[in-house]
Design an enzyme around this catalytic site. Sequence first.
Site, mmCIF file in Angstrom:
data_model
loop_
_atom_site.group_PDB
_atom_site.id
_atom_site.type_symbol
_atom_site.label_atom_id
_atom_site.label_comp_id
_atom_site.label_asym_id
_atom_site.label_seq_id
_atom_site.Cartn_x
_atom_site.Cartn_y
_atom_site.Cartn_z
ATOM 1 N N GLY A 1 24.910 87.846 38.346
ATOM 2 C CA GLY A 1 25.544 88.529 39.471
ATOM 3 C C GLY A 1 24.897 89.813 39.946
ATOM 4 N N ASN B 1 22.780 90.115 42.440
ATOM 5 C CA ASN B 1 22.887 90.086 43.903
ATOM 6 C C ASN B 1 24.322 90.291 44.362
ATOM 7 O OD1 ASN B 1 20.349 89.585 45.438
ATOM 8 N ND2 ASN B 1 20.143 87.942 43.933
ATOM 9 N N LEU C 1 25.185 77.475 41.571
ATOM 10 C CA LEU C 1 24.451 76.263 41.211
ATOM 11 C C LEU C 1 25.040 74.946 41.715
ATOM 12 C CD1 LEU C 1 23.279 77.221 37.616
ATOM 13 C CD2 LEU C 1 22.074 77.473 39.791
ATOM 14 N N LEU D 1 26.458 71.889 43.921
ATOM 15 C CA LEU D 1 26.343 71.481 45.317
ATOM 16 C C LEU D 1 27.700 71.698 45.996
ATOM 17 C CD1 LEU D 1 23.956 70.314 46.890
ATOM 18 C CD2 LEU D 1 24.882 68.037 46.476
ATOM 19 N N ASN E 1 22.973 80.486 51.856
ATOM 20 C CA ASN E 1 22.497 80.447 50.473
ATOM 21 C C ASN E 1 21.229 81.278 50.350
ATOM 22 O OD1 ASN E 1 22.345 79.467 47.718
ATOM 23 N ND2 ASN E 1 20.655 78.183 48.399
ATOM 24 N N HIS F 1 17.814 81.472 48.239
ATOM 25 C CA HIS F 1 16.969 80.642 47.369
ATOM 26 C C HIS F 1 15.750 81.455 46.934
ATOM 27 C CE1 HIS F 1 15.526 76.935 45.621
ATOM 28 N NE2 HIS F 1 14.329 77.227 46.091
ATOM 29 N N GLU G 1 10.069 88.511 42.873
ATOM 30 C CA GLU G 1 10.971 87.841 43.823
ATOM 31 C C GLU G 1 12.334 88.512 43.826
ATOM 32 O OE1 GLU G 1 14.023 85.461 45.372
ATOM 33 O OE2 GLU G 1 13.802 85.700 43.205
#
Length: 193
Positions: free
Chosen positions: A14, A16, A87, A89, A104, A106, A172
């Site tokens: 968590g 982000n 995670l 779908l 989302n 990525h 990243e």
Amino acid sequence: MEKTNVAIFVSGGGTNCENLIKYFKGSELVNTALVISNKPDAYALVRAERLEVPTAVVPKADLHNPDVMMPLLKKYDIGFIVLAGWLPLIPNYLIDAYPHKMINLHPALLPKYGGKGMWGHHVHEAVKAAGETETGMTVHWVTPVCDAGEIIAQFKVALSPDDTVDDIAEKEHQLEMAHFPQVVEDIIRRITQ
């Protein structure tokens, strides 16, 4: 202007999620109204509770049950959903209920390194194995096909052949910390004007 109540969906630590909550504290545009995790032990829930944001645990069976999810989202008057390290779908009924109101994050430059099984370290390992000279983050609309929604924003960072998988992950992640909240704000501003 009325604030948009946002729900953040998260499966892991968590960082982000916490970054978004702090960024929007006191915002006139966005209220982080709810943090949802599919895992009861996700550290994101602890982070959210410390920042006084309501939380809910939604196991897979409940995620796929509109009679559970829709009342939960309605209770908090959720107008926008942010997947930040989520995670599972997303079921079609939820995508249909939030058309162009669900995004989302990525951890790669889609369309490369997306799809089933491409999350977290798996992505960074694939980037390293391919000998990529850059990586980055992608923000995209959520659609029924995993990581296939229209790209909204991408940010890149150069990689060195000496970078380890952990180095790639860190580079990243720094992009996410620097850019993701602003992207979310820009999208919500655009769709609410």
